[in-house]
Write a protein that holds these residues in place. Structure first.
Motif, PDB file in Angstrom:
ATOM      1  N   LYS A 214       0.849  -1.194   0.000  1.00  0.00           N
ATOM      2  CA  LYS A 214       0.000   0.000   0.000  1.00  0.00           C
ATOM      3  C   LYS A 214       0.882   1.241   0.000  1.00  0.00           C
ATOM      4  N   PRO A 215       0.934   1.950  -1.118  1.00  0.00           N
ATOM      5  CA  PRO A 215       1.745   3.175  -1.179  1.00  0.00           C
ATOM      6  C   PRO A 215       1.269   4.207  -0.164  1.00  0.00           C
ATOM      7  N   ALA A 216       2.189   5.019   0.305  1.00  0.00           N
ATOM      8  CA  ALA A 216       1.816   6.092   1.225  1.00  0.00           C
ATOM      9  C   ALA A 216       0.959   7.130   0.519  1.00  0.00           C
ATOM     10  N   SER A 217       1.243   7.345  -0.758  1.00  0.00           N
ATOM     11  CA  SER A 217       0.460   8.296  -1.547  1.00  0.00           C
ATOM     12  C   SER A 217       0.678   7.997  -3.024  1.00  0.00           C
ATOM     13  N   VAL A 218      -0.291   8.406  -3.832  1.00  0.00           N
ATOM     14  CA  VAL A 218      -0.176   8.269  -5.286  1.00  0.00           C
ATOM     15  C   VAL A 218      -0.576   9.595  -5.913  1.00  0.00           C
ATOM     16  N   LEU A 219       0.336  10.182  -6.661  1.00  0.00           N
ATOM     17  CA  LEU A 219       0.057  11.418  -7.381  1.00  0.00           C
ATOM     18  C   LEU A 219      -0.092  11.089  -8.856  1.00  0.00           C
ATOM     19  N   GLY A 220      -1.270  11.360  -9.427  1.00  0.00           N
ATOM     20  CA  GLY A 220      -1.514  11.103 -10.837  1.00  0.00           C
ATOM     21  C   GLY A 220      -1.208  12.342 -11.665  1.00  0.00           C
ATOM     22  N   VAL A 221      -0.359  12.183 -12.682  1.00  0.00           N
ATOM     23  CA  VAL A 221       0.078  13.304 -13.516  1.00  0.00           C
ATOM     24  C   VAL A 221      -0.077  12.902 -14.983  1.00  0.00           C
ATOM     25  N   SER A 222      -0.651  13.771 -15.800  1.00  0.00           N
ATOM     26  CA  SER A 222      -0.912  13.432 -17.196  1.00  0.00           C
ATOM     27  C   SER A 222       0.278  13.682 -18.114  1.00  0.00           C
ATOM     28  N   SER A 223       1.337  14.302 -17.612  1.00  0.00           N
ATOM     29  CA  SER A 223       2.504  14.635 -18.431  1.00  0.00           C
ATOM     30  C   SER A 223       3.714  13.813 -18.017  1.00  0.00           C
ATOM     31  N   ASN A 224       4.328  13.127 -18.979  1.00  0.00           N
ATOM     32  CA  ASN A 224       5.543  12.374 -18.684  1.00  0.00           C
ATOM     33  C   ASN A 224       6.671  13.289 -18.216  1.00  0.00           C
ATOM     34  N   GLU A 225       6.780  14.464 -18.824  1.00  0.00           N
ATOM     35  CA  GLU A 225       7.842  15.400 -18.449  1.00  0.00           C
ATOM     36  C   GLU A 225       7.697  15.852 -17.006  1.00  0.00           C
ATOM     37  N   VAL A 226       6.472  16.097 -16.565  1.00  0.00           N
ATOM     38  CA  VAL A 226       6.247  16.513 -15.176  1.00  0.00           C
ATOM     39  C   VAL A 226       6.551  15.358 -14.226  1.00  0.00           C
ATOM     40  N   ILE A 227       6.157  14.148 -14.609  1.00  0.00           N
ATOM     41  CA  ILE A 227       6.467  12.982 -13.770  1.00  0.00           C
ATOM     42  C   ILE A 227       7.968  12.870 -13.574  1.00  0.00           C
ATOM     43  N   LYS A 228       8.721  12.975 -14.655  1.00  0.00           N
ATOM     44  CA  LYS A 228      10.183  12.869 -14.558  1.00  0.00           C
ATOM     45  C   LYS A 228      10.765  13.949 -13.646  1.00  0.00           C
ATOM     46  N   ARG A 229      10.242  15.159 -13.780  1.00  0.00           N
ATOM     47  CA  ARG A 229      10.747  16.265 -12.953  1.00  0.00           C
ATOM     48  C   ARG A 229      10.446  16.028 -11.485  1.00  0.00           C
ATOM     49  N   PHE A 230       9.217  15.607 -11.177  1.00  0.00           N
ATOM     50  CA  PHE A 230       8.856  15.360  -9.783  1.00  0.00           C
ATOM     51  C   PHE A 230       9.694  14.230  -9.179  1.00  0.00           C
ATOM     52  N   VAL A 231       9.894  13.165  -9.952  1.00  0.00           N
ATOM     53  CA  VAL A 231      10.702  12.048  -9.452  1.00  0.00           C
ATOM     54  C   VAL A 231      12.139  12.500  -9.219  1.00  0.00           C
ATOM     55  N   ALA A 232      12.707  13.239 -10.167  1.00  0.00           N
ATOM     56  CA  ALA A 232      14.079  13.733 -10.024  1.00  0.00           C
ATOM     57  C   ALA A 232      14.226  14.654  -8.822  1.00  0.00           C
ATOM     58  N   ASP A 233      13.162  15.376  -8.484  1.00  0.00           N
ATOM     59  CA  ASP A 233      13.192  16.276  -7.328  1.00  0.00           C
ATOM     60  C   ASP A 233      12.938  15.555  -6.012  1.00  0.00           C
ATOM     61  N   GLY A 234      12.762  14.226  -6.082  1.00  0.00           N
ATOM     62  CA  GLY A 234      12.629  13.447  -4.856  1.00  0.00           C
ATOM     63  C   GLY A 234      11.223  13.314  -4.319  1.00  0.00           C
ATOM     64  N   TRP A 235      10.225  13.583  -5.154  1.00  0.00           N
ATOM     65  CA  TRP A 235       8.842  13.486  -4.686  1.00  0.00           C
ATOM     66  C   TRP A 235       8.391  12.045  -4.480  1.00  0.00           C
ATOM     67  N   GLY A 236       9.003  11.103  -5.195  1.00  0.00           N
ATOM     68  CA  GLY A 236       8.589   9.713  -5.052  1.00  0.00           C
ATOM     69  C   GLY A 236       9.126   8.863  -6.193  1.00  0.00           C
ATOM     70  N   ILE A 237       8.522   7.686  -6.354  1.00  0.00           N
ATOM     71  CA  ILE A 237       8.940   6.702  -7.353  1.00  0.00           C
ATOM     72  C   ILE A 237       7.982   6.767  -8.535  1.00  0.00           C
ATOM     73  N   GLY A 238       8.544   6.677  -9.742  1.00  0.00           N
ATOM     74  CA  GLY A 238       7.733   6.728 -10.953  1.00  0.00           C
ATOM     75  C   GLY A 238       7.788   5.438 -11.735  1.00  0.00           C
ATOM     76  N   PHE A 239       6.925   5.341 -12.745  1.00  0.00           N
ATOM     77  CA  PHE A 239       6.857   4.144 -13.593  1.00  0.00           C
ATOM     78  C   PHE A 239       6.493   4.599 -14.996  1.00  0.00           C
ATOM     79  N   LEU A 240       7.458   4.506 -15.921  1.00  0.00           N
ATOM     80  CA  LEU A 240       7.273   5.016 -17.269  1.00  0.00           C
ATOM     81  C   LEU A 240       7.957   4.104 -18.286  1.00  0.00           C
TER      82      LEU A 240
END
Length: 302
Positions: A214-240
């Motif tokens: 059970k993840p602590a949180s899930v943030l849904g984002v429609s842009s791959n570029e934004v997902i990459k930026r958030f993951v790189a900034d340490g917001w969490g783990i991504g899957f692309l």
């Protein structure tokens, strides 16, 4: 009844909006209203219920839609046959995932445009589950999807190539030190994923559910570029798809975690409805796509 009135009716019924139908057909909204009213007067019935700014088909409208859609398809077939021309023309509306369009379809589009410059290509992005609806409503001609293999009986599916996936994190993420990552390691982690309805998000979350993670949180984002930026900034783990993060991995802005869980089995697929009329343009586009992409390797690319 005139064909242009039927086309206006069918377009409005698909979009459920006079404003959107006017934009789609290049008419003034008053023209759409006048044509619908003329059709209603001709048939002696109401085709749409108008509730403020919202509209929906009446029962008679539903009956007419079935026939009108077939009439327009037959008219297009007759026009093509009578012209006795096999030269592709007109327009194609193509639904595709952003990752496939950006990293693998440019060669297809470039080759097709070089061969058939008179065919207009319209590309639209949406979630994978929505494309199946669009195919069934005939609002797009075909779709490119990254997904587990489609087995739905009313859709023709061509599997093109495998789509390698990556579970990604910032290089300083605590899980970056581990030698192998399993679905259970996603427990209590913050996840940055594509929007709900995305095929590979559903697959990933299903794997976690199966092991009770059970993840602590899930943030849904429609842009791959934004997902990459958030993951790189340490917001969490991504899957692309791997292709979307290849440059960031090479530059060490992101890290692909050593996934040892179940294989993702995602493939790129070309889909169209089995009852779809294959115009010369659509036939040739499918042919070009299969010649370029069928059974090509996606390793290190997708």
């Amino acid at each position: 009844m005139e064909l242009r009135e039927l086309k206006t009716f069918v377009t409005t019924a698909k979009l459920l909006s006079f404003t959107k139908a006017a934009k789609d057909l290049g008419y003034a909204q008053s023209t759409i209203t006048n044509q619908i009213q003329a059709l209603e007067q001709d048939l002696g019935t109401m085709l749409f219920e108008r509730l403020g700014k919202q509209i929906k088909l009446t029962q008679d409208g539903e009956y007419l839609y079935t026939y009108a859609d077939q009439i327009l398809k037959l008219a297009d077939e007759a026009k093509d046959l009578i012209s006795n021309s096999l030269t592709p023309r007109g327009s194609l509306t193509i639904g595709t995932a952003e990752s496939l369009c950006t990293y693998r379809l440019s060669e297809v589009f470039n080759s097709f445009r070089a061969l058939y410059p008179k065919v207009e290509l319209n590309i639209r992005f949406d979630t994978c589950c929505d494309y199946r609806t669009h195919l069934r409503k005939n609002t797009i001609d075909l779709a490119f999807l990254p997904d587990i293999t489609c087995t739905e009986n009313d859709l023709i599916t061509h599997v093109l190539f495998d789509v390698p996936m990556a579970v990604i994190a910032a290089p300083n993420h605590p899980l970056a030190k581990m030698q192998q990552i399993l679905p259970a390691h996603m427990n209590e982690q913050a996840l940055i994923l594509t929007e709900p309805g995305c095929s590979y998000r559903r697959l990933f979350e299903s794997m976690l559910t199966q092991v009770g993670a059970k993840p602590a949180s899930v943030l849904g984002v429609s842009s791959n570029e934004v997902i990459k930026r958030f993951v790189a900034d340490g917001w969490g783990i991504g899957f692309l798809p791997y292709a979307t993060v290849r440059q960031e991995l090479a530059a060490n802005r992101l890290l692909a975690l050593p996934w040892q869980g179940p294989a993702f089995a995602i493939t790129a697929q070309l889909l169209y409805h089995k009852e779809k009329w294959l115009s010369p343009a659509l036939r040739e586009f499918i042919k070009v796509t299969l010649e370029i992409l069928k059974n090509t390797t996606g390793a290190g690319v997708e």
